[in-house]
Motif scaffolding. Sequence first.
Motif, PDB file in Angstrom:
ATOM      1  N   THR A 141      13.345   7.492 -18.720  1.00 32.17           N
ATOM      2  CA  THR A 141      14.694   6.999 -18.475  1.00 32.17           C
ATOM      3  C   THR A 141      15.056   5.896 -19.470  1.00 32.17           C
ATOM      4  O   THR A 141      16.202   5.796 -19.890  1.00 32.17           O
ATOM      5  CB  THR A 141      14.838   6.472 -17.030  1.00 32.17           C
ATOM      6  OG1 THR A 141      13.684   5.710 -16.700  1.00 32.17           O
ATOM      7  CG2 THR A 141      14.959   7.609 -16.049  1.00 32.17           C
ATOM      8  N   SER A 142      14.060   5.098 -19.875  1.00 30.42           N
ATOM      9  CA  SER A 142      14.416   4.052 -20.831  1.00 30.42           C
ATOM     10  C   SER A 142      14.716   4.667 -22.194  1.00 30.42           C
ATOM     11  O   SER A 142      15.539   4.145 -22.941  1.00 30.42           O
ATOM     12  CB  SER A 142      13.300   3.017 -20.941  1.00 30.42           C
ATOM     13  OG  SER A 142      12.226   3.542 -21.668  1.00 30.42           O
ATOM     14  N   PHE A 143      14.095   5.801 -22.495  1.00 25.46           N
ATOM     15  CA  PHE A 143      14.439   6.525 -23.731  1.00 25.46           C
ATOM     16  C   PHE A 143      15.921   6.898 -23.713  1.00 25.46           C
ATOM     17  O   PHE A 143      16.647   6.719 -24.689  1.00 25.46           O
ATOM     18  CB  PHE A 143      13.561   7.770 -23.831  1.00 25.46           C
ATOM     19  CG  PHE A 143      14.024   8.790 -24.821  1.00 25.46           C
ATOM     20  CD1 PHE A 143      13.895   8.569 -26.173  1.00 25.46           C
ATOM     21  CD2 PHE A 143      14.594   9.976 -24.399  1.00 25.46           C
ATOM     22  CE1 PHE A 143      14.316   9.507 -27.092  1.00 25.46           C
ATOM     23  CE2 PHE A 143      15.020  10.918 -25.308  1.00 25.46           C
ATOM     24  CZ  PHE A 143      14.880  10.676 -26.652  1.00 25.46           C
ATOM     25  N   MET A 144      16.370   7.409 -22.560  1.00 28.08           N
ATOM     26  CA  MET A 144      17.790   7.769 -22.425  1.00 28.08           C
ATOM     27  C   MET A 144      18.679   6.543 -22.618  1.00 28.08           C
ATOM     28  O   MET A 144      19.734   6.613 -23.244  1.00 28.08           O
ATOM     29  CB  MET A 144      18.062   8.326 -21.026  1.00 28.08           C
ATOM     30  CG  MET A 144      17.205   9.488 -20.647  1.00 28.08           C
ATOM     31  SD  MET A 144      17.807  10.929 -21.448  1.00 28.08           S
ATOM     32  CE  MET A 144      16.933  12.186 -20.565  1.00 28.08           C
ATOM     33  N   LEU A 145      18.229   5.415 -22.053  1.00 29.48           N
ATOM     34  CA  LEU A 145      19.070   4.227 -22.092  1.00 29.48           C
ATOM     35  C   LEU A 145      19.115   3.618 -23.491  1.00 29.48           C
ATOM     36  O   LEU A 145      20.175   3.228 -23.965  1.00 29.48           O
ATOM     37  CB  LEU A 145      18.552   3.202 -21.080  1.00 29.48           C
ATOM     38  CG  LEU A 145      18.891   3.545 -19.630  1.00 29.48           C
ATOM     39  CD1 LEU A 145      18.083   2.703 -18.676  1.00 29.48           C
ATOM     40  CD2 LEU A 145      20.380   3.349 -19.380  1.00 29.48           C
ATOM     41  N   ILE A 146      17.954   3.545 -24.143  1.00 29.08           N
ATOM     42  CA  ILE A 146      17.941   2.948 -25.489  1.00 29.08           C
ATOM     43  C   ILE A 146      18.751   3.829 -26.430  1.00 29.08           C
ATOM     44  O   ILE A 146      19.473   3.343 -27.295  1.00 29.08           O
ATOM     45  CB  ILE A 146      16.498   2.782 -25.992  1.00 29.08           C
ATOM     46  CG1 ILE A 146      15.739   1.823 -25.095  1.00 29.08           C
ATOM     47  CG2 ILE A 146      16.487   2.259 -27.423  1.00 29.08           C
ATOM     48  CD1 ILE A 146      14.263   1.770 -25.378  1.00 29.08           C
ATOM     49  N   ARG A 157      16.561   6.496 -33.510  1.00 29.19           N
ATOM     50  CA  ARG A 157      15.236   6.170 -34.010  1.00 29.19           C
ATOM     51  C   ARG A 157      14.532   5.190 -33.068  1.00 29.19           C
ATOM     52  O   ARG A 157      13.367   5.363 -32.710  1.00 29.19           O
ATOM     53  CB  ARG A 157      15.349   5.564 -35.405  1.00 29.19           C
ATOM     54  CG  ARG A 157      14.024   5.095 -35.958  1.00 29.19           C
ATOM     55  CD  ARG A 157      14.192   4.459 -37.320  1.00 29.19           C
ATOM     56  NE  ARG A 157      12.905   4.019 -37.822  1.00 29.19           N
ATOM     57  CZ  ARG A 157      12.360   2.859 -37.503  1.00 29.19           C
ATOM     58  NH1 ARG A 157      12.970   2.055 -36.676  1.00 29.19           N
ATOM     59  NH2 ARG A 157      11.189   2.526 -38.002  1.00 29.19           N
ATOM     60  N   SER A 158      15.257   4.162 -32.644  1.00 32.04           N
ATOM     61  CA  SER A 158      14.654   3.177 -31.752  1.00 32.04           C
ATOM     62  C   SER A 158      14.221   3.826 -30.449  1.00 32.04           C
ATOM     63  O   SER A 158      13.160   3.503 -29.903  1.00 32.04           O
ATOM     64  CB  SER A 158      15.655   2.068 -31.448  1.00 32.04           C
ATOM     65  OG  SER A 158      16.075   1.462 -32.629  1.00 32.04           O
ATOM     66  N   ALA A 159      15.066   4.726 -29.939  1.00 27.32           N
ATOM     67  CA  ALA A 159      14.744   5.370 -28.665  1.00 27.32           C
ATOM     68  C   ALA A 159      13.468   6.189 -28.802  1.00 27.32           C
ATOM     69  O   ALA A 159      12.581   6.141 -27.948  1.00 27.32           O
ATOM     70  CB  ALA A 159      15.902   6.248 -28.218  1.00 27.32           C
ATOM     71  N   ILE A 160      13.381   6.936 -29.906  1.00 34.28           N
ATOM     72  CA  ILE A 160      12.192   7.775 -30.085  1.00 34.28           C
ATOM     73  C   ILE A 160      10.957   6.909 -30.277  1.00 34.28           C
ATOM     74  O   ILE A 160       9.886   7.188 -29.742  1.00 34.28           O
ATOM     75  CB  ILE A 160      12.401   8.733 -31.278  1.00 34.28           C
ATOM     76  CG1 ILE A 160      13.420   9.781 -30.893  1.00 34.28           C
ATOM     77  CG2 ILE A 160      11.097   9.381 -31.687  1.00 34.28           C
ATOM     78  CD1 ILE A 160      13.845  10.652 -32.029  1.00 34.28           C
ATOM     79  N   GLN A 161      11.145   5.818 -31.023  1.00 30.54           N
ATOM     80  CA  GLN A 161      10.014   4.920 -31.236  1.00 30.54           C
ATOM     81  C   GLN A 161       9.507   4.361 -29.902  1.00 30.54           C
ATOM     82  O   GLN A 161       8.305   4.396 -29.618  1.00 30.54           O
ATOM     83  CB  GLN A 161      10.453   3.777 -32.150  1.00 30.54           C
ATOM     84  CG  GLN A 161       9.316   2.912 -32.618  1.00 30.54           C
ATOM     85  CD  GLN A 161       9.811   1.794 -33.505  1.00 30.54           C
ATOM     86  OE1 GLN A 161      10.764   1.106 -33.163  1.00 30.54           O
ATOM     87  NE2 GLN A 161       9.189   1.619 -34.642  1.00 30.54           N
TER      88      GLN A 161
END
Lengths: 768, 119
Positions: A141-146, A157-161
């Motif tokens: 869920t934090s991936f979705m949010l970032i 990129r930040s989300a994937i990282q």
Amino acid sequence: MILTAILAIILAAAIAPTLNRVLPALSHWFLALVPLSAALWFATQVPGVTAGTPVLETTSWAPSLGVALSFRLDGLSLLFALLICGIGAFIVIYSGGYLRGHPREGRFHLFILAFMAAMLGLVTADDLISLFVFWELTSITSFMLIGFNHEDARSRRSAIQALLVTGGGGMALLAGLVLMGSGSGEWTLSAIAASGADLRTHALYPAMLILLLLAAFTKSAQVPFHFWLPNAMDAPTPVSAYLHSATMVKAGVYLLARLNPTLGGTEAWFWALTIAGGVTALWGSAMALRSTDLKKILAYTTLMALGVLVLLIGIGSDGALKAFAGFLLAHSLYKGALFMGAGSVDHGSGTREVGELGGLWGKMPATGLFIAVAALSMAGLPPLLGFVAKELIYDDIFRNGHYLALAALLLANAAMVAAAATIFLKPFLGAPTKAAAHAHEGGAALLAGPGILASLSLLFGLWVGLPQGLLGAAADAVRGAPLGLELHLWHGFTPALGLSALTVALGLGIYTGQPAVKNALAKIQLATRIDHDRAWDCLLALLDRLARRVTGWLQDGMLHRYLAWIFTGILVLLGATLAVRGGLVWPGISLEIEDALGGSLALLILGGTVGAIRARSRMEAILSLAITGMSVALFFLLFGAPDVGITQLMVETLSAIILVLIMAKLPMLPPGSDRTRAAKLFHAILALGLGGVVSAIMLAVLDQPLALDLSHFFGDTSLLEAHGRNIVNVILVDFRGFDTLGEITVVASAGLGVFALLRARMGKRGRS
Amino acid sequence: MEVIMALTVGGMVAGAVYLFLSRQYLRVMFGVILLSNAINVAILTVGRLTTGNAPLIAQGAEVMDRAAANPLPQALILTAIVIGFGLLAFALVLGYRAYQEMGTLDTGAMRVAEPEDMP
């Protein structure tokens, strides 16, 4: 009730997009009611939990696997649950104001509420497996949010990282938890603690420790896994305020605190945590001083705070754990308020660059006041909760004589003072800048969150008795034994007070000498030359290249090589199993005279096989195959299977006809062999090996007694129940009628497929 | 007899695998034919071989003679033969159409899905 709270928040997440469409201006207020009521329910549990009776809840989930959905609410869990739901409610309200009119506001609420539910599950889970599941859910869920601003490449990129780093930690967590479970024989945290099994002396303790520390350090952004957290600030501000201050990054800290009674207290634990925590704290404060973007400053001070929390768990003395509980609460409150306040500044003035801000006090007095209060708490000044927490830290570290840690903390705290001054003084005081000219307050939704959190920082500081019970229970849970926490705003003239004064003086010194400090820090960084972000990109590129290389080697587009891989795999797996499990048997051949006919059929079959392999022309091959096929039919006839024999004859004939018909339209086989000598040898070995394995398996099967129950059942009931004397026929059309229906369907589909293939002329003219 | 047939099946499988590993589509098809025959023989063999004596209930009897051949493998093989035939017919026509489109039956040269210049 805990499960109900989690489910209610998930439900709220599910209806968020629809609600937002129906009531765009009000949906966030309604949605916030759900976490708010959960927070209130958790608040009602405080007296019981403080008195020492944790709340337990167990729901059977996968009983066959021994996985239960069990929750346990002790002091630590309750403190986290209150932070998650309480701050969460204000974040929902805040983001409603922050994203007003944003086309994906509903989706944002969906994500943030789903995250909230996952986080709540994580801190209350008692079962190891559900703990892991919730942990992974927070990562996803934090991936979705970032990555909420997914049009922006940097965001993606930040989300994937963040996903890769924390998700990799999740894998380590699973392995570590499984080791813990199998090492202690218990699969819930409470049972492991109660069982008295000493995991610290377990042979696999180092492996457990490394895996679980990997999980905690990646999640809580400890050096050397810290680089994803500042990048994650690409997310909208409410996300940063929630995930990256109060909740998600604290999940790793929570894990460490939770495991402290079972795994903590060893040399390895002490050094790993104090070193990682200390370095992270120092690095975070240095980077905070160098930054000029309000959010980046806050992100780096968060790193510092996480480092301090990890350091305190690592030291693990009674006083350190008390300080841990106090600092956890103080940091969550002031950091949440500051992030939201910084977001309001950005929202109102259009920039977060400290250099472009100034004189906002006149335009945004309420935000300014809240930021001021929170910043005072961050700087650790009385009478705020931050001061109380910092006194606790200093008091313990000084008394236990961890002077190296003390020096690190002193520097880090001084940096906090400077950062706090930067955050408040520069934007709000001084002459108004251009950006301040059109700045404005953002309305009730944007003020509620920072207002309440800042007020709590003040209230808890003045009235330390209010949070004392819960913080004490939390510290007890981290220790696993009662500690008796007492909070005081005023300790008298102690060494800790002196250290506080020194911190403030040093901090103000840094603030006034900022350009010089920045230069010095820049030089140090240049000298060390560690660019984690660059290293990360290199690592990913390397992985990418490796994957390409391996794929290119394994999958070169040559069908026969793919088949060779598959056959090799089958050969190795089956052969190894046979050899290891003792499946190789040789019953010996005893030839009877009536086997002569069967034996000659076998010779014909093998002859046809050899002929098919050696055939240089197509006709030769078809004839050889026909010899094999017809011999197989005769074999069926000979051994009491007339129906099968007849079918085989028919199919064999039809196959030959179709083959010949199609071959008339196809080219001749090319002259000579289509393989090199080496390939011939390799293929022959592979083929003979697989043939040998199949023979060995059949011999092993033949060595076992045959269970004839089913055959006898068919033989006994065929006439009496199904009214047929040909048992094979009865099985096909009656006992296993659906099987036959399936078979007919397959043949019909093959027929349709053939028809479609012959009709389709797709692309041919288009390409030529 | 079962032992002899077990070795025979091994020989057929070996031949089928060798044909499968060819680059000529037609040879692969020959492998398919051989392999489905081999497996059918294998199924009958591991269900034990009984000379003559088909699994029928004689007139006047109500149940099958226990000395008759095992009926279950036969039922399975009948299904397998027909499905094998369906598969062969489809695969042959597929090869025919592939030849029409690509002008070759060398599987190494059929590179529509995975072109040579792919990584």
